[in-house]
Design an enzyme around this catalytic site. Sequence first.
Site, PDB file in Angstrom:
ATOM      1  N   GLU A  30      10.051   9.475 -14.964  1.00  0.00           N
ATOM      2  CA  GLU A  30      10.697  10.650 -14.349  1.00  0.00           C
ATOM      3  C   GLU A  30      11.377  10.331 -12.941  1.00  0.00           C
ATOM      4  O   GLU A  30      12.446  11.119 -12.780  1.00  0.00           O
ATOM      5  CB  GLU A  30       9.385  11.417 -14.096  1.00  0.00           C
ATOM      6  N   SER A  40      -1.958  -3.481  -6.550  1.00  0.00           N
ATOM      7  CA  SER A  40      -1.852  -4.713  -7.215  1.00  0.00           C
ATOM      8  C   SER A  40      -2.253  -5.818  -6.523  1.00  0.00           C
ATOM      9  O   SER A  40      -1.677  -6.045  -5.317  1.00  0.00           O
ATOM     10  CB  SER A  40      -0.821  -4.869  -8.050  1.00  0.00           C
ATOM     11  N   GLU A  47      12.548  -4.371  -6.514  1.00  0.00           N
ATOM     12  CA  GLU A  47      11.830  -4.824  -7.440  1.00  0.00           C
ATOM     13  C   GLU A  47      12.087  -4.082  -8.756  1.00  0.00           C
ATOM     14  O   GLU A  47      11.393  -4.071  -9.819  1.00  0.00           O
ATOM     15  CB  GLU A  47      10.411  -4.229  -7.342  1.00  0.00           C
ATOM     16  N   GLY A  73       0.921  -1.260   0.152  1.00  0.00           N
ATOM     17  CA  GLY A  73       0.086  -0.100  -0.050  1.00  0.00           C
ATOM     18  C   GLY A  73       0.793   1.232   0.106  1.00  0.00           C
ATOM     19  O   GLY A  73       1.181   1.669   1.108  1.00  0.00           O
ATOM     20  N   SER A 104       0.915   3.990  -3.240  1.00  0.00           N
ATOM     21  CA  SER A 104       0.339   5.266  -4.042  1.00  0.00           C
ATOM     22  C   SER A 104      -1.006   5.761  -3.311  1.00  0.00           C
ATOM     23  O   SER A 104      -1.895   4.865  -2.829  1.00  0.00           O
ATOM     24  CB  SER A 104       0.089   4.845  -5.330  1.00  0.00           C
TER      25      SER A 104
END
Length: 379
Positions: free
Chosen positions: A366, A165, A248, A131, A133
Site C-alpha cells: 500500500e 530486525s 533498501e 528503530g 516501526s
Amino acid sequence: MQIFPIRPFNPPGDIPALRQQVRDLVAQHESHWQLESRANCWFSFDEAFSKALGKAGLLAMNWPKEYGGHERTMLERYVVLEELLALGAPAGLHWIADRQTGPLLIRYGTEAQKQKYLPGMARGEIYACIGLSEPNAGSDLASVRTSARKTPEGWRVNGQKVWTSGAHRSHAALTLVRTEEGSERHAGLSQLMIDLDTPGITIRPIVDMTGSHHFNEIFFEDALIPLDALVGTEGNGWKQVVAELALERSGPERYLSSHALLVALIDAVGPEPAPDIAQLIGRLTAELWTLRQMSMSTAAKLDAGEDPVVEAAIVKDLGNAYEQALPRLVQAAVDADLADRTDLSRLLVWLLVQSPSYSLRGGTPEVLRGIIAKGLGLR
C-alpha cells in the site's frame, strides 16, 4: 509515457573475478550452514563469515577509505550482493550497517560518529539495526510516538519499537524519535544513534511461526542517551529516514529471497522435467530475468546520482510479489510430501511460512503503490 526507462548496468573492473572471489569465500564457509538458512539469507547470521567479508574488502565497498571503505562503485557492490544472495550466504549480521546505517552516517553523521562506528562496520565487527516501526504506528512512520526529551545530561528516551530486525545481535540502533513535544506527523522527528547496551533499554524477542528469531521489540524506559548521539539536524528525521529507506528498496534482496527454492526445484526435476514443470521453471526464470534488469537499471541510476524513487518502489512491489508467489506456485506444481526431508520439501515448507512477511519490510504494498501513484501524478 515511459515510466521505467532502462539504464545500462556497466560496472567497472574485472567482474568475473569479483564474482569468483565471492564464490571462493562462500565455499570456504558454507559447510556448516543449514539448508533453511540459505533461503531469505539476509536474515541469517554467521559472525565469522561477516568478518571474513570485511577482511576481504567486500563490505563498505563504496565508502571512503578514511572510514575503512574501499571507494569502489555501487555497481560493484551490487554484484557482490547478488552473488551472496544467489548462493544463500548468511548476510544478516552486517546487512543493515553495510546497506543503510553506514551510508546514512557518511551523509549526515558527525565526524565523531563516523570514527566511532564506520571502521568497525567495514570490518564486519559492528552491527546495526533500525528503530522505526512502533506498536500503534504500523507502517505509518509519521505516527511515531517514542519520545526523546533534551536535558542537560542527554536525551531522555521513552517508548517502544517493534519488528526490529536483528536488534538482539546489534550493537547500535539508528532510531527515529519525536524530539519536539506536541509535534505531529512528519514534523519534530529526529534520528539518534543509540548504543543498545545503554541502561534503560530492553530487547525482547519476537519468534515467528518457523521458530526463528529475527524480529524484536525494543523498550526505552528513561534511557539517557548522550546529546552527541543526534544524527543530522534536530527535527530533520523524516527527510533523513526517507533517504535511508530509498537505499533498501531496489536491490537484489527484493527478488532473491526465495531463489534457493527455484534452484532446488530445478535440481529435483532434472534435465527432462514434465511439461507443466518446465513451463513453470520457464515462467519463473523469465520473471526473474526481468526483475533483475529492472533492479540493475535502478542501481545504475543511483550510481549516476539520480533519485529513482518510483522505479525503486516498482522493483520492490513486483519483486516481493514474485518471491511470495514462488513457493505457492511450486507447491501447486509438484507432488511434494511436506513431511519428507528432501531439500525441495524442506525449503518449500520453510518458505511457505516465511514468505508472507516479505512485503512488510521496507514498505508495504500500500505504501509503495502510493509512492508510485504520486510519482506518476495520479494522486
